[in-house]
Scaffold this active site. Sequence first.
Site, PDB file in Angstrom:
ATOM      1  N   SER A 851      18.874  39.536 -19.712  1.00  0.00           N
ATOM      2  CA  SER A 851      18.853  38.225 -19.049  1.00  0.00           C
ATOM      3  C   SER A 851      19.066  38.326 -17.542  1.00  0.00           C
ATOM      4  CB  SER A 851      19.925  37.308 -19.655  1.00  0.00           C
ATOM      5  OG  SER A 851      21.209  37.848 -19.441  1.00  0.00           O
ATOM      6  N   LYS A 894      27.259  30.323 -20.380  1.00  0.00           N
ATOM      7  CA  LYS A 894      26.846  30.523 -18.993  1.00  0.00           C
ATOM      8  C   LYS A 894      27.016  29.244 -18.173  1.00  0.00           C
ATOM      9  CE  LYS A 894      23.649  34.235 -20.186  1.00  0.00           C
ATOM     10  NZ  LYS A 894      22.251  34.705 -20.259  1.00  0.00           N
TER      11      LYS A 894
END
Length: 956
Positions: A851, A894
């Site tokens: 990611s 996140k």
Amino acid sequence: MLSINNKLKNLKLSTVKNLYNKSSSISIILVNNNNNNNNNNNNNNNNNNNNNNNNNNFISLSTTNLFNQKLCIESYKKVNYCKKKGGGNKNNDDNDNEKNEKNEKKVKNEKKEKNEKNDGNEKVEIVEDNDLIVPLSKELLQFDKPSNKRKDWPLNSEVVIYPSNSVNFIGTTGPINLGFQFITRLVPNASGKTFLGFFLCKDAYRNNNNQIGRTIDSIHNVGVLAQVTLSPSGIYHFETIKRIRIKEVQNGQFPFIASIEPLSNDERELKDPRIAELMTKINVLSLEYRKLYPDVYTINSVDFENQIEVIDNPDYYLAAVINYYGLNYPDECQKILETQSVVKRLEMLYHMILNEQPLLALQQKIAKDLDDKTTAYKNKLLLTEQLKKLKALLGNETDEKEKTIEKYQNKLSELTLISESSKKVIQDEIYKISTIDPSSSEYSALKNYLEWLTNLPWGIYSADYFDLKHSKMVLDSDHYGLEDIKQRILEFISVGHIKGTVQGKILCFIGPPGTGKTSIAKSIAKALKKEFFRFSVGGLFDESEIKGHRRTYVGSMPGKIIQALKITQTSNPVILIDEIDKIGKRNHGDPSSALLEVLDPEQNVSFVDHYLDTPYDLSKVLFICTANSGQDIPAALSDRMEIIRLPGYVEEEQIEIVKNFIIPKTFIDCGIKLDQLSISDDVIKQIVKFYSREVGIRELEKLIEKIMRKTALKLVNGTAERVDLTLDNLEQYLGIPSYTSDRYYDVTPIGVVNGLAYTKKGGATLYIESTSEEIQKPLSSLPPSQQQQNQLEPSIKTTGNLGDVMSESSTIAYTFAKNFLYELDPNNTFFSNHNIHLHSPQGNIPKDGPSAGVTMVTSLLSLALNEPVQNNLGMTGEVTITGKVITIGGVKEKTIAAKRSGLTSVIFPINNRINFEELPTYIKNDIDVTYANDYKDVFEVAFPNKKYLLNNLKTF
């Protein structure tokens, strides 16, 4: 006088035997001629034979008049002296005289037979004398004078020194292990015999194998001379024959060779009557000890009594007594060996035996106590058996085995819901135990097996409870938030309410530590009103912990699953399998495969434990597993479980948990009353924000407990009656704040981008930093061919403890960034002229995952365009080599990390839109989200001042 004529020197000898008895000093010397040739052979042949045979002469004496044959008779056969006529014991009885007369006749008959057998080839000479002791050795053949002293070896002969950990006395025999270094040093002397010098090591070196005997200072100066022989089986044997002293060491290398001198007894002292008196005292003391301590001296004691009564040589007597008593005192025995006086040596031995009395008394007590215990146990066993027989005859009591069989039969009759196959197994085992002796080990093993079989809840299920209001109330009262999990449990209960029964399910809670995975499982059991059992498989390598041990092993027992059923006494409990992502694996067994049989709905209907060896139905059990990371769960297990993720708590949730759960609980645990401590909401918010960075609540709980402890100390000391915790005095209780901000930069510099990552502990910010180094051009003075050779190729280097996936992402990002920049600005040759260094801070923390691609590309382009990224921007997503931004995981974690770091803008892949929109409103507030389909969407937000360059794109 016994003498050897000169003519004996010229005889062809192979064997010389000296036979004698105590009633006469007559010595018969048989001279055997092994030469089978006739006497008519020529003189040359005779001379050669004489020369060859002279080297094989030997003499051996048997001093049967001195010692009893029962002790050390082989040692005394080699003693090279004989006594005068009548020199034996004066008190010999008539039996001894008769034996001696028989020996005389036997010797004469042997002489006569040999003369007749050899037809005159044997020469016999009988010599008689009553005055002197004759020296018998090889040197005897070279002297006519009978006054020569005994010489088995020269006075200044050299021997190899053998260091020993124990003291050897004259007359000691036994095998010996000689190393190669000793064997190579052993050289026979002139008489063909091989000798070693045994010397005791000093105390400091005695038990150190590396230093034993390595220096001459490490051994005592006085020892014994031993003759060494090699048996046909290849084993070396030794026999000690003389006390010796080292005169001078001949070499300085281990093993040492030294010249020695003998230490002989004083002939006049040997006539001292005190010697016989001391030996008698020792004999009497030994016999007295045997009567006082019969349990200590029981082996060969009668033989020893007979032996010590007939030994009149002090040296051999010393060895016999010390060996019998086992006097293992090296220093004391060495003093005896070094003492020259025979009387003093015997006195020292006498006192040493006297000092043994306390030890003998202790040994006698131990032996007696052991015998008493053994006797008591035997008597108890005998009486118990007699009592059983009497009761059985009177009919007052049934046999213990019959009671055991009856107990298991009654238990079996109570198991009405057990399957026929399992019932037959129990019946067979009951019959088997009835045929086995109760004292056998198999009986106890069968009894233990039947205990497990009959105590399991076969077909017993607790009642299902389907009250949604009660379940919701329990879940809400125990946990704040966790709406997804609560909703799933309510759905599970609703399905059971409609069906009328609850089928077993396998749920798996995945989340960071401290997020309530274990406690929510307890709340589920409480809401369903079912029994709860928990066990952990973290670090488990043995599959027997799951499926049990086979009954062939000693101490075998069922696995954890069957144990849980026995403890809960129901076949449908809630079983929590904790830390399933940390289960071990090895070549000899795979616990995850064993767990697969437990969790698979198709297999757990007839789960077979190795110990029970009969099927058990686990289909109604509600299994709940917990893990910190879904990536570490074996794929086969993950496929059979329903995954529910616990992303952790945001700041608002943590504040509510501290206020409504942790503080009230800690007040009770510490015994502090509510009016003795007050904590404001601002203080709680300060604690959550600046003293903790975890997404769970364990660290917050420790901080609140610390405040309570310090408050309790002040209350007990009397320094305060009430504590009001404020922002001003918070540091007095918790110290300086541990965290200020997750952000390294208030203003983002060129080449730096704030990425978002998902870890086992929740979300976190992950900075990517890039810098460049210009490639040095070759000198223009060089020829063009050399300039081309010296031209360095541009490259990229990554640091920061990146994993394999992130390393590949950096390579893809570098390739894409070069191509993307070429289309944006064809005149920009930055990547052609610079080496790139890409780094992620905190290199001690391993980093990996798919990611970080867009973050790396943005960092490289910021460096190439010399343009910083927009402030307060965070991003996450993986980029393909063609610029496509693909889906990632951990959107909630996140987002929480972005809010905690003060970021206001976040870039997510477009396919993660649904994940973000499902988040609670208080998490999404104050966050501006951009969804990227390809990288140009990221570029537009990251570099607003360079958006005009996007018009140049043709491919991307």
